[in-house]
Structure formats: structure tokens, C-alpha cells
Design an enzyme around this catalytic site. Structure first.
Site, short mmCIF file in Angstrom:
data_model
loop_
_atom_site.label_atom_id
_atom_site.label_comp_id
_atom_site.label_asym_id
_atom_site.label_seq_id
_atom_site.Cartn_x
_atom_site.Cartn_y
_atom_site.Cartn_z
CB SER A 416 -0.96 0.00 1.19
OG SER A 416 -0.29 -0.31 2.36
CG HIS A 437 -3.49 -0.98 -2.98
ND1 HIS A 437 -3.92 0.30 -2.76
CD2 HIS A 437 -3.20 -1.47 -1.76
CE1 HIS A 437 -3.88 0.58 -1.47
NE2 HIS A 437 -3.45 -0.49 -0.85
CD GLU A 449 -5.51 2.84 -5.46
OE1 GLU A 449 -5.82 4.03 -5.48
OE2 GLU A 449 -4.66 2.39 -4.67
CG ASN A 487 -4.21 4.29 1.00
OD1 ASN A 487 -5.38 4.25 1.30
ND2 ASN A 487 -3.42 3.24 1.02
P1 NAI Z 1 -0.33 -8.81 8.23
O1 NAI Z 1 0.75 -8.48 9.18
O2 NAI Z 1 -1.72 -8.99 8.73
O3 NAI Z 1 0.05 -10.18 7.48
C1 NAI Z 1 1.29 -10.43 6.89
C2 NAI Z 1 1.45 -11.94 6.78
O4 NAI Z 1 2.58 -12.20 5.96
C3 NAI Z 1 1.70 -12.62 8.11
O5 NAI Z 1 0.80 -13.71 8.27
C4 NAI Z 1 3.14 -13.14 8.01
O6 NAI Z 1 3.35 -14.36 8.69
C5 NAI Z 1 3.28 -13.31 6.51
N1 NAI Z 1 4.64 -13.26 6.04
C6 NAI Z 1 5.61 -12.38 6.35
N2 NAI Z 1 6.73 -12.67 5.68
C7 NAI Z 1 6.48 -13.76 4.94
C8 NAI Z 1 7.24 -14.55 4.03
N3 NAI Z 1 8.47 -14.25 3.76
N4 NAI Z 1 6.64 -15.59 3.44
C9 NAI Z 1 5.35 -15.91 3.70
N5 NAI Z 1 4.60 -15.20 4.55
C10 NAI Z 1 5.14 -14.15 5.16
O7 NAI Z 1 -0.26 -7.73 7.08
P2 NAI Z 1 -1.44 -7.11 6.19
O8 NAI Z 1 -2.07 -6.02 6.91
O9 NAI Z 1 -2.25 -8.22 5.66
O10 NAI Z 1 -0.60 -6.45 5.01
C11 NAI Z 1 -0.01 -7.23 4.00
C12 NAI Z 1 0.32 -6.34 2.82
O11 NAI Z 1 -0.89 -5.74 2.34
C13 NAI Z 1 1.26 -5.19 3.11
O12 NAI Z 1 2.07 -4.99 1.99
C14 NAI Z 1 0.33 -4.01 3.33
O13 NAI Z 1 0.93 -2.79 3.03
C15 NAI Z 1 -0.76 -4.33 2.32
N6 NAI Z 1 -2.05 -3.74 2.60
C16 NAI Z 1 -2.58 -3.72 3.87
C17 NAI Z 1 -3.82 -3.17 4.11
C18 NAI Z 1 -4.40 -3.19 5.48
O14 NAI Z 1 -5.40 -2.47 5.71
N7 NAI Z 1 -3.91 -3.98 6.40
C19 NAI Z 1 -4.63 -2.57 3.02
C20 NAI Z 1 -4.01 -2.73 1.71
C21 NAI Z 1 -2.77 -3.26 1.54
#
Ligand code: NAI
Length: 659
Positions: A416, A437, A449, A487
Site C-alpha cells: 500500500s 492493491h 487499484e 490513500n
Molecule cells: P499482516 O501483518 O496482517 O500479514 C502479513 C502476513 O505475511 C503474516 O501472516 C506473516 O506471517 C506473513 N509473512 C511475512 N513474511 C512472509 C514470508 N516471507 N513468506 C510468507 N509469509 C510471510 O499484514 P497485512 O495487513 O495483511 O498487510 C499485507 C500487505 O498488504 C502489506 O504490503 C500491506 O501494506 C498491504 N495492505 C494492507 C492493508 C491493510 O489495511 N492492512 C490494506 C491494503 C494493503
């Protein structure tokens, strides 16, 4: 030789006239002026040798009838033209309803707006039991009314409660629900549909009548029902912004569903609806939506298997959404313990969605395969990484992934805030990386997006957009620019709202100001929902503001991160913000908080984050819920300066290439 351009008539041995609509030069059936005039001729011709019965059906794969031709609404600039358009359908469908011979609509696929009004004018309706069969009167979503007999006949057929629910929300019903409501006489599989239509139309059964108590509600008690419905509508759509639902209620309750009968000086008249900018803006929003869908049609790409990496908030929900749309999904994380919560969440969602159909919900769940050994990567048509927002972690992952991903598969990141260029820098072929996105919560947000870096291969961007369309989301092409579009416009808006808290305004008052403006949720509640820690990080990145507002810093320092920690600007109990009473909204507060959003939208257009102002409006409406009656921030800016702006939407351009 068929004498008609859009219709054809075949008479069979039983003297049933099979009247097929297959609109010329169009992938779907629309009831344009031309098509309606021709229908009148068809009826004239048939009446010369009256048939035993008539069945109306579609010659299109796509469905029955998609509705009136909305292009024709876009040109409605005078009350006389509106009356003419309404009279055209009202008179013709009244004529159909009065035909001496029995009639039946055979409905397969979408049957919307004027299409449903045509079907309602038939004595019987047979619906085909397929997921694509949807019946609705969605006029209210365009700021108009179902004036071709819908407001008269739907309540007579299904009772006022169900009819008003459909007409005031635009909600559709599927084939089985249509049968249950009494909207359809028969619900049958496709292979027997012609026989079912024949048997039904020749059955001699009287047309369905409502039970006695429903007739009371649709007769002498209309006023009571209308008052209750009005109270519901007032909660969602204030009359000053959304006149159409109030007009529907009034036309049904006091004018027999006849839009033409309401005197011109009444606030619920056609004249008032045409005069309201809302109608123009909502029609415009409809075309924007079509334009976004169009981006998904620029590549001939069909994904069957999606591989999602990172089973957290976003990855887990993206996986569930794709599985719910029929795809095979492999869901990768570092360990099975990290994947399990996502699977549990998906199971709950599917159970709710399948309403007790355990087998169906199980089949959906089985489409999500937990994957800790990277097994799904090689088969996947789309690979989406949704791991932590950390550049080094994403680099390590992508370097390992690249040799495994099929050459023609889409390789995407859900980042994001990071630049696509930076994430892709470690790839041998950085041109294949694209941003897809999603917004949180994935199931609720219609927009996605599709982010292209300066060097992204346009073929990959188009495939990504096709995938987004395939999963029933709206793809918005954007350039890789901080915050992309959504955003980037939300950041300064939320920041301004938080500054107002620092100045002593109650969060409740601020939120009230913006919900009164037409936002679906106030900005302070939104910050709590997004997470206060995220807001601090995003605030610094997106607005360039040095120190975060005082109250925000204090809350974060105390570990109060919003909804996820149970306390932010509000206390959160059972997923709900506990709000006190809002104070009176002082003059200028709303405008002060909205202005940074408007300015940021204009900046995004100037900087080429989106291709043009219309796409910016579409993105901000579908990505943030920005008051749709305004037609979007750019339109709002324009109308504040020049109220009579044109409402036309330009043709869809190619995907933007670069920031
Ligand atoms: P989160 O922290 O809830 O989940 C991340 C997951 O990735 C965790 O389960 C972790 O164990 C896993 N992970 C980390 N490194 C890894 C690897 N090397 N291999 C496999 N799994 C791995 O994060 P969230 O909030 O879901 O965000 C994920 C992505 O989505 C980020 O890039 C964030 O910027 C983007 N994003 C988040 C939004 C939100 O509202 N939370 C909205 C839109 C995009």
C-alpha cells in the site's frame, strides 16, 4: 424474412407466439426508444392474427434484458423529455398487461429495470435456476424511479414490503428467491425452460393474487407502510441529497405507481427528479463504473489458480474472496499456524454466504489450499504477495519466487505504500511486476487499484485488470506514486480531521459533519478502523507532515491503536465505536476537512496518477465511498465553480503507463 431489427416472432403448432428480443449491434438487450417503438409494432402485427399465447424471451447469451438504455437518461435535460420517456414504457407495458391472450416472460440471466417491468406486464414469469439469473429494479441507484409499471405491479405481485425493499435499495433477487416471493410462477433448470414456459402460458391459471392481508398493506394501509419505509430511508439517504427513494414511496403510496400523475410542483415529481443534480451525477457514476469494468476487458486473460503469499489480514481475505469466486487458491505463509486463522475466517464467511448450505460452503473452503512448501507457485495464473510491508522482506521473497512463476502469469504485490519500482528492482525482469492493491475489508470494498510502474509491461497491467474484473471488483489503473490514488486523498483528509480533535472538536461532531455531507463513515472513526499506528506511518509518508497531531501521538504512545486494540479516539466494543452525542456542526467545519481531499484529488490528476478527472472521481467514490450524489470530488469542485457542467464520460483510454 424477419421484418424487425431487434425482435423476431415465431408461431408454433399450438399457436404460441415466441417473441424473441435480440437487440441489433449490442451484446446485451436494452430497451432503447427504438426497441420499444418496434415492440409496439410487433404487438400491432400480432393482433391481426391473435395467437393462443405469447412468450417473451431473449436471443442473447448475456441474459434477458439489462434495462432501459441509460445513455438516454444521460441526455434528459428537461421535464418534458423525462415525461415522454416514462410515458413510452408506462403506456406500452399497460397495453401488454391488458392483452387478451396469456403472456409469459421466460427469464434467463439478468432481468433488470425496464426488463423486469416488461416481465411484470406479462401474466406469468418463468425463471431459469442459474446463478446468473438476477431480477432487480435498480433505478434508485441512478437517482430515478421504476416508472414503466414497476411501482404499480411489483407490490401487487410480491406485497409492498418485499417490493419496497427491492425498489428502495435496488437489491436483486435470484431465481429461487423470485419463486419464493411470488415474482416468478416457475423456477426451472435451463434444459426444460421452453417446455415450462409453454406449459405455464397455456395453463389457463389465473394470474397470481396477493393474500388478503398483503392486499390490505398494498391498499388501505399503504400510508402506514410508507411512513415506516420512509423512516428507514431517512437513516440511509437524506432527501436533500437523494430524492428518488422518496419519490418512489410517494408515487406508490399516493399515485398508484404512476410517475406521470404527480403534479410538477411536488418535490416527488419527475420534474423535481430531473432538476436534481443527483440524478445526473448518479447516472455519471454508473458510466464510470462501466468504464472501470471496461479496463478488465482489455486482455483475454482468465485466471483459474491464484497463489497468495502472506495469510494475514489482507492475504487471508484476498484468498477467501477469490475462492468464493470459484478459483483455486493456494495460500502460503511461513507456517501452518499463520494460515489457520485465515482459513477459520474464510469458513465463517462462506457459512454466512451459503446460508446453511453446508455442502456448498465446504466446497468453497476446499478451494483454499494451505501451502507452506511453495507448491502452488508453479501452477498459478496470478501470484499475489501480501506479506509485511517491509522492502527487504519483499525483496527476499520475490527473488526466490521469480524463477518459479509461470512466464505468462501475473506477478503482483499488494503493497500500500512502497513503490513498485523499488519492490521490483531485484527481479531479473522487473517489467512483469504489477501492483494489485486491495482495500480493507476486501469483501466490502468494490475498488482495486492496478498499479503500473514506469517500466511495467502494459500486457501485465491489462492482465491484472482482467483478473480484478474476473473476481467482480472494479479495476482502477493508477501510476506508482505514494499512496496511489485512494490513500493519497484519504491521508490529508484524515489528518485534517485529527487536527480538529487537537483544536478541541469532539470526534463525534467531526464525524457527524462528514456523514451529513454524505460520507459513509466519519474520518475519525475511519482512522480508528485503519489503525492509529498505520495512520502515523502513512501520515508521515503521504502528507509530508513532520510531527503527527498531538492526540494521535498520545494515543499511539499509550498503545491505543483504534479498533484492533479496543481503544482509539473511541472505545470499541463488539466491533462498534462507542460514540457520545455529537455537538452542533459549526459553519465551515465540513468544508475545512473535505478541502484537503479535494486538493489531493486534483494533485493526483495533475501528476498523472490517474489518466483523467473522471477516473479520479470513480476511484475516490468506489475506493472511499465519497458521497456519490456529488459525482465525485473533481465533479464537485467543478460544479462549485460552474453548476451546469457536462455529465458525459469520455471513452476509456489505454492503461496509464507512468507517473
Ligand atoms: P499482516 O501483518 O496482517 O500479514 C502479513 C502476513 O505475511 C503474516 O501472516 C506473516 O506471517 C506473513 N509473512 C511475512 N513474511 C512472509 C514470508 N516471507 N513468506 C510468507 N509469509 C510471510 O499484514 P497485512 O495487513 O495483511 O498487510 C499485507 C500487505 O498488504 C502489506 O504490503 C500491506 O501494506 C498491504 N495492505 C494492507 C492493508 C491493510 O489495511 N492492512 C490494506 C491494503 C494493503
Amino acid at each position: 424474412m424477419n421484418p424487425y431489427r431487434n425482435w423476431s416472432v415465431r408461431r408454433d403448432d399450438e399457436r404460441i407466439a415466441w417473441i424473441t428480443l435480440d437487440v441489433a449491434d449490442s451484446p446485451m438487450n436494452k430497451l432503447s426508444a427504438d426497441v420499444m417503438t418496434e415492440l409496439a409494432t410487433v404487438l400491432d402485427d400480432i393482433e391481426r392474427y391473435p395467437p393462443a399465447a405469447a412468450v417473451f424471451l431473449s436471443g442473447k447469451e448475456a441474459g434477458f434484458v439489462a434495462g432501459a438504455d441509460i445513455e438516454e437518461f444521460a441526455g434528459l435535460d428537461s421535464p418534458d423529455k423525462a415525461r415522454e420517456l416514462v410515458a413510452r414504457g408506462w403506456d406500452l407495458f399497460n397495453r401488454m398487461a391488458g392483452l387478451a391472450y396469456p403472456t409469459c416472460a421466460l427469464i434467463r440471466g439478468h432481468c433488470l429495470g425496464g426488463g423486469l417491468e416488461l416481465a411484470l406486464a406479462c401474466r406469468y414469469r418463468v425463471v431459469v435456476d442459474e446463478p446468473a439469473t438476477r431480477l432487480a429494479l435498480p433505478e434508485v441507484m441512478l437517482g430515478i424511479v421504476p416508472g414503466w409499471g414497476g411501482m404499480l405491479r411489483l407490490p401487487q405481485m410480491v406485497g409492498p414490503a418485499a417490493a419496497l425493499d427491492m425498489m428502495l435499495t435496488g437489491r436483486s433477487v435470484d431465481a429461487r428467491k423470485a419463486k419464493k416471493l411470488g415474482l416468478a410462477d416457475e423456477c426451472v433448470p435451463a434444459r426444460v425452460m421452453h417446455n415450462a414456459a409453454r406449459a405455464t402460458v397455456m395453463s389457463g391459471r389465473p394470474a397470481r393474487e396477493l393474500p388478503f392481508w398483503q392486499r390490505l398493506l398494498n391498499g388501505p394501509l399503504k400510508g402506514v407502510v410508507a411512513r415506516q419505509a420512509r423512516a428507514q430511508v431517512e437513516k440511509r439517504a437524506p432527501q436533500k441529497h437523494y430524492p428518488a427513494p422518496y419519490a418512489i414511496l410517494d408515487m406508490w403510496a399516493r399515485y398508484g405507481g404512476n410517475a406521470l400523475a404527480v403534479p410538477a410542483n411536488k418535490p416527488t415529481s419527475l420534474d423535481a427528479i430531473v432538476a436534481s443534480p443527483t440524478t445526473r451525477n448518479l447516472v455519471r457514476v454508473f458510466f464510470m463504473q462501466e468504464r472501470l469494468k471496461g479496463f478488465g476487458k482489455e486482455a483475454d486473460f482468465q485466471a483459474r489458480h491464484v497463489h497468495v503469499i502472506g495469510a494475514g489480514t489482507m492475504g487471508g481475505d484476498i484468498a477467501a474472496w477469490c475462492a468464493g469466486r470459484g478459483m483455486t487458491v493456494t495460500l502460503q505463509d511461513q507456517a501452518i499456524e499463520q494460515i489457520a486463522p485465515a482459513i477459520r475466517r474464510a469458513a465463517k464467511v462462506f457459512d454466512r454466504k451459503c446460508r446453511g448450505d453446508k455442502l456448498k460452503s465446504r466446497m468453497m473452503l476446499e478451494r483454499i489450499v494451505p501451502d507452506v512448501d511453495w507448491r502452488g507457485v508453479r501452477q498459478a495464473d496470478v501470484v499475489i504477495e501480501a506479506i509485511f510491508e517491509n522492502l527487504e522482506a519483499k525483496h527476499r521473497l520475490l527473488m526466490a519466487l521469480e524463477p518459479m512463476v509461470k512466464p505468462d502469469a501475473v506477478l503482483a504485490t499488494n503493497t500500500s505504500s512502497l513503490r513498485i519500482e523499488d519492490i521490483g528492482a531485484v527481479l531479473n525482469n522487473p517489467t512483469r511486476l504489477v501492483g494489485i492493491h486491495f482495500f480493507n475489508p476486501v469483501a466490502k470494498m468494490p475498488l482495486v487499484e492496478v498499479v503500473s510502474a514506469a517500466n511495467t509491461d502494459p500486457v501485465m497491467s491489462r492482465r491484472a485488470a482482467a483478473f480484478v474484473k474476473q473476481i467482480d471488483k472494479l479495476p482502477l489503473p493508477v501510476a506508482s506514486h505514494p499512496g496511489f490514488l485512494v490513500n493519497a486523498v484519504l491521508g490529508p483528509y484524515m489528518l485534517e480531521a485529527i487536527r480538529c480533535v487537537d483544536e478541541g472538536f469532539a470526534p463525534e461532531t467531526i464525524d457527524r459533519a462528514l456523514t451529513d455531507f454524505g460520507m459513509p463513515m466519519g474520518p475519525i472513526e475511519l482512522v480508528d478502523l485503519v489503525g492509529l499506528d498505520v495512520a502515523v506511518a502513512a501520515g508521515a509518508a503521504l502528507t509530508g507532515a513532520g510531527t503527527p497531531p498531538k492526540r494521535l501521538s498520545e494515543l499511539v504512545a499509550a498503545g491505543n491503536l483504534g479498533k484492533k486494540s479496543g481503544q482509539g479516539f473511541y472505545a470499541w466494543i463488539d466491533g462498534k465505536a462507542q460514540k457520545g452525542t455529537a455537538g452542533a456542526v459549526p459553519d465551515g467545519l465540513t468544508q475545512r476537512i473535505i478541502q484537503p481531499l479535494l486538493d489531493a484529488t486534483r494533485r493526483c490528476v495533475d501528476q498523472g496518477v490517474v489518466a483523467d478527472a473522471n477516473l479520479a472521481d470513480a476511484g475516490v467514490i468506489f475506493g472511499t465511498g465519497f458521497a456519490p450524489f456529488t459525482g465525485g470530488p473533481m465533479n464537485y469542485l467543478g460544479t462549485r465553480l460552474a453548476p451546469a457542467r457536462s455529465s458525459r464520460v469520455e471513452a476509456a483510454p489505454a492503461l496509464p503507463r507512468a507517473a
